[in-house]
Design an enzyme around this catalytic site. Structure first.
Site, short mmCIF file in Angstrom:
data_model
loop_
_atom_site.label_atom_id
_atom_site.label_comp_id
_atom_site.label_asym_id
_atom_site.label_seq_id
_atom_site.Cartn_x
_atom_site.Cartn_y
_atom_site.Cartn_z
N ASN A 83 -34.17 99.97 10.13
CA ASN A 83 -34.21 98.59 10.63
C ASN A 83 -35.30 97.70 10.02
O ASN A 83 -35.77 96.74 10.65
CB ASN A 83 -34.21 98.56 12.16
CG ASN A 83 -35.46 99.16 12.76
OD1 ASN A 83 -36.31 99.68 12.03
ND2 ASN A 83 -35.60 99.08 14.07
N GLU A 131 -53.00 98.59 16.48
CA GLU A 131 -52.28 98.82 15.22
C GLU A 131 -53.01 98.21 14.03
O GLU A 131 -53.08 98.82 12.96
CB GLU A 131 -50.86 98.24 15.32
CG GLU A 131 -49.98 99.03 16.29
CD GLU A 131 -48.58 98.44 16.44
OE1 GLU A 131 -47.78 99.07 17.15
OE2 GLU A 131 -48.28 97.38 15.86
N ARG A 146 -41.63 88.96 16.46
CA ARG A 146 -40.58 89.80 17.08
C ARG A 146 -39.25 89.05 17.08
O ARG A 146 -38.20 89.64 16.83
CB ARG A 146 -40.97 90.19 18.52
CG ARG A 146 -42.23 91.01 18.64
CD ARG A 146 -42.09 92.48 18.61
NE ARG A 146 -41.09 93.09 19.42
CZ ARG A 146 -40.82 94.40 19.36
NH1 ARG A 146 -41.47 95.19 18.51
NH2 ARG A 146 -39.89 94.92 20.12
N PHE A 183 -35.54 110.54 19.01
CA PHE A 183 -35.55 110.01 17.65
C PHE A 183 -36.90 110.13 16.95
O PHE A 183 -37.04 109.74 15.79
CB PHE A 183 -35.10 108.53 17.65
CG PHE A 183 -35.97 107.59 18.46
CD1 PHE A 183 -37.14 107.08 17.93
CD2 PHE A 183 -35.60 107.22 19.76
CE1 PHE A 183 -37.94 106.20 18.67
CE2 PHE A 183 -36.40 106.34 20.50
CZ PHE A 183 -37.58 105.84 19.95
N LYS A 203 -40.80 98.31 6.24
CA LYS A 203 -40.57 99.75 6.27
C LYS A 203 -40.02 100.24 4.92
O LYS A 203 -39.65 99.42 4.06
CB LYS A 203 -39.62 100.07 7.42
CG LYS A 203 -40.25 99.80 8.81
CD LYS A 203 -39.26 100.14 9.91
CE LYS A 203 -39.87 99.99 11.29
NZ LYS A 203 -38.91 100.38 12.34
N TYR A 262 -46.91 105.64 15.85
CA TYR A 262 -45.75 105.70 16.75
C TYR A 262 -45.98 106.63 17.95
O TYR A 262 -45.03 107.16 18.51
CB TYR A 262 -44.51 106.13 15.97
CG TYR A 262 -43.85 104.98 15.21
CD1 TYR A 262 -43.47 103.80 15.85
CD2 TYR A 262 -43.62 105.07 13.84
CE1 TYR A 262 -42.87 102.75 15.16
CE2 TYR A 262 -43.01 104.02 13.14
CZ TYR A 262 -42.64 102.87 13.81
OH TYR A 262 -42.03 101.83 13.13
N THR A 276 -34.37 95.56 18.14
CA THR A 276 -34.57 96.87 17.51
C THR A 276 -33.27 97.41 16.91
O THR A 276 -33.26 97.93 15.80
CB THR A 276 -35.11 97.86 18.57
OG1 THR A 276 -36.27 97.29 19.17
CG2 THR A 276 -35.45 99.20 17.96
N ARG A 296 -33.29 91.51 11.04
CA ARG A 296 -32.51 92.73 11.28
C ARG A 296 -31.01 92.45 11.34
O ARG A 296 -30.20 93.31 10.99
CB ARG A 296 -33.01 93.42 12.55
CG ARG A 296 -34.33 94.17 12.32
CD ARG A 296 -34.97 94.56 13.62
NE ARG A 296 -36.09 95.49 13.46
CZ ARG A 296 -36.92 95.81 14.44
NH1 ARG A 296 -36.76 95.29 15.64
NH2 ARG A 296 -37.90 96.67 14.23
#
Ligand code: IDP
Ligand code: MG
Length: 149
Positions: free
Chosen positions: A112, A126, A85, A57, A9, A49, A91, A102
């Site tokens: 994150n 995706e 994951r 959010f 990100k 998303y 998350t 994270r």
């Protein structure tokens, strides 16, 4: 074999953590089969998303993910979705297990660091959103026999 979409990100790119994310997944034994850098348009972010549309959010998430460039990747391996994951961690960074990306690099859910697909259907959707079929590279890795039985 499973494939999953991973995104470093904007915070990860800005903080110089692209290599750290790639290194963790590479050392784990997963195989990189797609890679590109881009800055997400608002339309692409909203599509990616979509499941979160309407949540409190959501608008902040769209601003965050479009705010600067990201690195988008496809990783391959047995149970790649689950393995990515678990390597990322929960998350909410405060809940992420020690040693996960994270937990090691993040404090807040709004910053994150990484995205990883959460299931086989999501992964397929995706991957198709970010990569044309010809942009995925199926390659033989000489170390595969030492990683996979
Ligand atoms: P994931 O990235 O671990 O799959 P999701 O629940 O799919 O988590 O949420 C997508 C992203 O939306 C998160 O990674 C995080 O950036 C953001 N997000 C999730 N929950 C919250 C929240 O409660 N507040 C702010 N941002 C959130
Ligand atoms: Mg998710």
């Amino acid at each position: 074999m499973e494939r999953t979409l991973v995104i470093v990100k904007p915070d990860g790119v800005q903080r110089g953590l692209i290599g750290e994310v790639i290194g963790r997944l590479e050392r784990r034994g997963l195989k990189l089969v797609g890679l590109k850098m881009l800055q997400m348009s608002e339309a692409l972010a909203r599509e990616h998303y979509r499941v979160h549309e309407g949540k409190p959010f959501f608008e902040g998430l769209i601003r965050y993910i479009t705010s600067a460039p990201v690195v988008v990747m496809v990783w391959e391996g047995p149970q790649a979705i689950e393995i990515v994951r678990r390597t990322m961690g929960a998350t909410h960074p405060a809940e992420a297990a020690p040693g996960t990306l994270r937990a090691d690099y993040c404090l807040e859910v709004r910053r994150n660091l990484v995205h990883g697909s959460d299931g086989p259907e999501t992964a397929a959707t995706e991957i198709a959103l970010f990569f044309k079929p010809e942009e995925i590279v199926s390659w033989q890795r000489d170390t595969d026999r030492w990683i996979l039985e």
